[in-house]
Design a protein around this motif. Sequence first.
Motif, PDB file in Angstrom:
ATOM      1  N   TYR A 272       0.854  -1.333   0.083  1.00  0.00           N
ATOM      2  CA  TYR A 272      -0.027  -0.212   0.011  1.00  0.00           C
ATOM      3  C   TYR A 272       1.051   1.306   0.108  1.00  0.00           C
ATOM      4  O   TYR A 272       0.435   2.333  -0.239  1.00  0.00           O
ATOM      5  N   GLY A 273       2.172   1.097   0.190  1.00  0.00           N
ATOM      6  CA  GLY A 273       3.158   2.240   0.264  1.00  0.00           C
ATOM      7  C   GLY A 273       4.018   2.085   1.497  1.00  0.00           C
ATOM      8  O   GLY A 273       3.748   1.260   2.364  1.00  0.00           O
ATOM      9  N   SER A 274       5.127   3.047   1.777  1.00  0.00           N
ATOM     10  CA  SER A 274       5.903   2.992   2.665  1.00  0.00           C
ATOM     11  C   SER A 274       5.340   3.588   3.967  1.00  0.00           C
ATOM     12  O   SER A 274       5.882   4.556   4.375  1.00  0.00           O
ATOM     13  N   HIS A 275       4.307   2.908   4.516  1.00  0.00           N
ATOM     14  CA  HIS A 275       3.480   3.654   5.677  1.00  0.00           C
ATOM     15  C   HIS A 275       3.870   2.993   7.046  1.00  0.00           C
ATOM     16  O   HIS A 275       4.314   1.651   7.200  1.00  0.00           O
ATOM     17  N   ASP A 276       4.109   3.715   7.738  1.00  0.00           N
ATOM     18  CA  ASP A 276       4.229   3.328   9.383  1.00  0.00           C
ATOM     19  C   ASP A 276       3.015   2.741   9.879  1.00  0.00           C
ATOM     20  O   ASP A 276       1.992   2.948   9.494  1.00  0.00           O
ATOM     21  N   SER A 277       3.228   2.074  10.968  1.00  0.00           N
ATOM     22  CA  SER A 277       2.154   1.433  11.579  1.00  0.00           C
ATOM     23  C   SER A 277       0.989   2.260  11.884  1.00  0.00           C
ATOM     24  O   SER A 277      -0.113   1.946  11.986  1.00  0.00           O
ATOM     25  N   GLN A 278       1.188   3.689  12.722  1.00  0.00           N
ATOM     26  CA  GLN A 278       0.229   4.430  12.915  1.00  0.00           C
ATOM     27  C   GLN A 278      -0.804   4.793  11.743  1.00  0.00           C
ATOM     28  O   GLN A 278      -1.934   5.026  11.691  1.00  0.00           O
ATOM     29  N   ARG A 279       0.199   4.996  10.652  1.00  0.00           N
ATOM     30  CA  ARG A 279      -0.654   5.228   9.163  1.00  0.00           C
ATOM     31  C   ARG A 279      -1.439   4.257   8.912  1.00  0.00           C
ATOM     32  O   ARG A 279      -2.461   4.302   8.331  1.00  0.00           O
ATOM     33  N   LEU A 280      -0.943   3.113   8.968  1.00  0.00           N
ATOM     34  CA  LEU A 280      -1.582   1.816   8.464  1.00  0.00           C
ATOM     35  C   LEU A 280      -2.945   1.805   9.435  1.00  0.00           C
ATOM     36  O   LEU A 280      -4.021   1.259   8.857  1.00  0.00           O
ATOM     37  N   MET A 281      -2.732   1.909  10.701  1.00  0.00           N
ATOM     38  CA  MET A 281      -4.033   1.650  11.505  1.00  0.00           C
ATOM     39  C   MET A 281      -4.956   2.982  11.213  1.00  0.00           C
ATOM     40  O   MET A 281      -6.195   2.580  11.376  1.00  0.00           O
ATOM     41  N   LEU A 282      -4.471   3.924  11.120  1.00  0.00           N
ATOM     42  CA  LEU A 282      -5.459   5.122  10.843  1.00  0.00           C
ATOM     43  C   LEU A 282      -6.212   5.001   9.446  1.00  0.00           C
ATOM     44  O   LEU A 282      -7.538   5.157   9.455  1.00  0.00           O
ATOM     45  N   GLU A 283      -5.526   4.674   8.570  1.00  0.00           N
ATOM     46  CA  GLU A 283      -5.907   4.413   7.026  1.00  0.00           C
ATOM     47  C   GLU A 283      -6.615   3.310   6.818  1.00  0.00           C
ATOM     48  O   GLU A 283      -7.794   3.217   5.992  1.00  0.00           O
ATOM     49  N   TYR A 284      -6.253   2.253   7.418  1.00  0.00           N
ATOM     50  CA  TYR A 284      -6.525   0.811   6.906  1.00  0.00           C
ATOM     51  C   TYR A 284      -7.213  -0.150   7.890  1.00  0.00           C
ATOM     52  O   TYR A 284      -7.871  -1.224   7.818  1.00  0.00           O
ATOM     53  N   GLY A 285      -6.733   0.349   9.223  1.00  0.00           N
ATOM     54  CA  GLY A 285      -7.369  -0.505  10.332  1.00  0.00           C
ATOM     55  C   GLY A 285      -6.516  -1.571  10.843  1.00  0.00           C
ATOM     56  O   GLY A 285      -7.175  -2.589  11.305  1.00  0.00           O
ATOM     57  N   PHE A 286      -5.182  -1.615  10.284  1.00  0.00           N
ATOM     58  CA  PHE A 286      -4.622  -3.049  10.930  1.00  0.00           C
ATOM     59  C   PHE A 286      -2.953  -2.444  10.970  1.00  0.00           C
ATOM     60  O   PHE A 286      -2.655  -1.297  10.728  1.00  0.00           O
ATOM     61  N   VAL A 287      -2.367  -3.476  11.528  1.00  0.00           N
ATOM     62  CA  VAL A 287      -1.011  -3.082  11.959  1.00  0.00           C
ATOM     63  C   VAL A 287      -0.020  -4.165  11.271  1.00  0.00           C
ATOM     64  O   VAL A 287      -0.272  -5.342  11.611  1.00  0.00           O
ATOM     65  N   ALA A 288       0.894  -3.815  10.498  1.00  0.00           N
ATOM     66  CA  ALA A 288       1.633  -5.003   9.931  1.00  0.00           C
ATOM     67  C   ALA A 288       2.795  -5.345  10.438  1.00  0.00           C
ATOM     68  O   ALA A 288       3.529  -4.576  11.367  1.00  0.00           O
ATOM     69  N   PRO A 289       2.830  -6.651  10.825  1.00  0.00           N
ATOM     70  CA  PRO A 289       4.163  -7.173  11.574  1.00  0.00           C
ATOM     71  C   PRO A 289       5.388  -6.859  10.856  1.00  0.00           C
ATOM     72  O   PRO A 289       5.415  -6.831   9.639  1.00  0.00           O
ATOM     73  N   CYS A 290       6.420  -6.726  11.655  1.00  0.00           N
ATOM     74  CA  CYS A 290       7.908  -6.644  10.997  1.00  0.00           C
ATOM     75  C   CYS A 290       7.954  -5.378  10.023  1.00  0.00           C
ATOM     76  O   CYS A 290       8.476  -5.578   8.967  1.00  0.00           O
ATOM     77  N   ASN A 291       7.532  -4.285  10.255  1.00  0.00           N
ATOM     78  CA  ASN A 291       7.200  -3.229   9.350  1.00  0.00           C
ATOM     79  C   ASN A 291       8.570  -2.431   9.726  1.00  0.00           C
ATOM     80  O   ASN A 291       8.842  -1.729  10.609  1.00  0.00           O
ATOM     81  N   PRO A 292       9.374  -2.495   8.440  1.00  0.00           N
ATOM     82  CA  PRO A 292      10.800  -1.507   8.557  1.00  0.00           C
ATOM     83  C   PRO A 292      10.383  -0.136   8.606  1.00  0.00           C
ATOM     84  O   PRO A 292      11.445   0.742   8.877  1.00  0.00           O
ATOM     85  N   ASN A 293       9.341   0.483   8.399  1.00  0.00           N
ATOM     86  CA  ASN A 293       8.858   1.602   8.212  1.00  0.00           C
ATOM     87  C   ASN A 293       8.392   2.369   9.498  1.00  0.00           C
ATOM     88  O   ASN A 293       8.250   3.594   9.923  1.00  0.00           O
ATOM     89  N   SER A 294       8.157   1.297  10.451  1.00  0.00           N
ATOM     90  CA  SER A 294       7.563   1.895  11.872  1.00  0.00           C
ATOM     91  C   SER A 294       8.499   2.673  12.631  1.00  0.00           C
ATOM     92  O   SER A 294       9.711   2.419  12.647  1.00  0.00           O
ATOM     93  N   VAL A 295       7.950   3.679  13.194  1.00  0.00           N
ATOM     94  CA  VAL A 295       8.546   4.377  14.174  1.00  0.00           C
ATOM     95  C   VAL A 295       7.603   4.840  15.303  1.00  0.00           C
ATOM     96  O   VAL A 295       6.428   4.420  15.081  1.00  0.00           O
ATOM     97  N   VAL A 296       8.212   5.692  16.271  1.00  0.00           N
ATOM     98  CA  VAL A 296       7.485   6.078  17.526  1.00  0.00           C
ATOM     99  C   VAL A 296       7.570   7.607  17.479  1.00  0.00           C
ATOM    100  O   VAL A 296       8.639   8.240  17.297  1.00  0.00           O
ATOM    101  N   TYR A 297       6.302   8.334  17.373  1.00  0.00           N
ATOM    102  CA  TYR A 297       6.242   9.636  17.197  1.00  0.00           C
ATOM    103  C   TYR A 297       6.470  10.579  18.589  1.00  0.00           C
ATOM    104  O   TYR A 297       5.892  10.135  19.596  1.00  0.00           O
ATOM    105  N   VAL A 298       7.076  11.542  18.642  1.00  0.00           N
ATOM    106  CA  VAL A 298       7.317  12.488  19.954  1.00  0.00           C
ATOM    107  C   VAL A 298       6.340  13.585  19.565  1.00  0.00           C
ATOM    108  O   VAL A 298       6.875  14.424  18.669  1.00  0.00           O
TER     109      VAL A 298
END
Length: 453
Positions: A272-298
């Motif tokens: 779907y694109g180089s999305h982090d897990s927050q974006r995937l949850m917001l837009e698609y309603g799931f979290v992809a395991p082992c997502n290299p794009n994942s970060v934590v926002y400050v």
Amino acid sequence: MRDRGHRAGRAARKRMQKQENVVQSVSLCHQPQYVRLMKFLHRRGFTSTLLQPALFTDTGRGLQALKSIKPGQLVISLPESCLLTTSTVLDSYLGQYIKSWKPRLSPLLALCVFLVCERHRGEASDWFPYIDALPTTYTCPAYFTDDVMAVLPTSVRRRALEQREAVRELHSFNQDFFRSLQPIVSRPVDELLTYEALRWAWCSVNTRSVFMSHPSNSFLFGQDVYALAPFLDLLNHRPDVQVKASFNDTTRCYEIRSVSGTLRYQQAFINYGSHDSQRLMLEYGFVAPCNPNSVVYVDTDLLADVLGGDKSLDQKIKFLRENNFLHNLTVSSEGPSWSLMTALRLLSLPQTLYHHWKAVLLGQVVCEEREERSLQTAKTLCRRLLQDTHTALDKISHLLQHCDQSVREQLDVVKSLRQEERCILGSCLEALEGTARQPDELLSCQPDIDAVS
């Protein structure tokens, strides 16, 4: 005998672990709803011999390769006649109502209203085989209860609440248009186009549509880039998969072409694109395991809380905002992002070094004392975020003991997000503990007067 029994037990445990790691699948192609869906698509010119609907133990519903798919091979070619777009809506019984309505509707709202009306028509609808195969509920924030919202990370909770409010406003602001449709529906409009019905349609379009640019027209306002793609929308996302996806103007088909290939009987994926897990949850309603794009926002509020003793903090935050340095302040498993560390270096400076603030944003390193202070602040931020994550996971565990199935599914998504954050923050702290500053050109620092002690 005892030793032999011990060895047998260990072997059995290994076999069980191996079985647990193997993804199992069950074909869905013989279930009535998928038989109807395939007949519907075949009547419209779609032929598919490579993929079949299946249920997978790791992702749920998806598409399984019946043959090995080679790199570069065409996986799906869905004719334009199978796509549900605003052209479909404008050519339908809704067309005259939408074309004559002022102010003009958005493409998204037109599609949502069409889905709700077609679902209401049931088997009388031409699109019933597709609508019947759509999920009846979603795990997007628009569906989240207040309890689920409360255990989201601060950085995503605000956007989640905005999403829920946007759907509510879409419903409340268009009541007059909904009432204009009363002549073509058999139930009172207030009972048909409810908030819950529009939410379902909105999530269906938002999570399942593919990007397809349409010519502008005088009946709708805003960018028209949505196309609902039956069967194709069963493809699940995986971050490491590469595909080429677009509408082919020559064949008049929406095409998916594999880049990496798929083995026979394995699940075929799309990216779907180089999305982090927050974006995937917001837009698609799931979290992809082992997502290299994942970060934590400050979040900026957290920065302000941690550095609350700095009298010049407001001025520094304003300076960072004016220079677009408050976006994407993140940490990953490798450590803080460059933008976060740059912001922290500036925040470590006293007001007496205001003339150096711009230089810091351009990449100049502060003196050793300030660099160490920046790293300590980064560690404090990670510890605070980690504490919040642990607290949220405890609350989620408690909520899971007293909730119904729909809320459980929402909590499971948020739990996956929080567990991923826990891993990222733990790894980031380890990376920060091992950080050794490389020699570089340093700013000359005057004695600190008003910065955080």
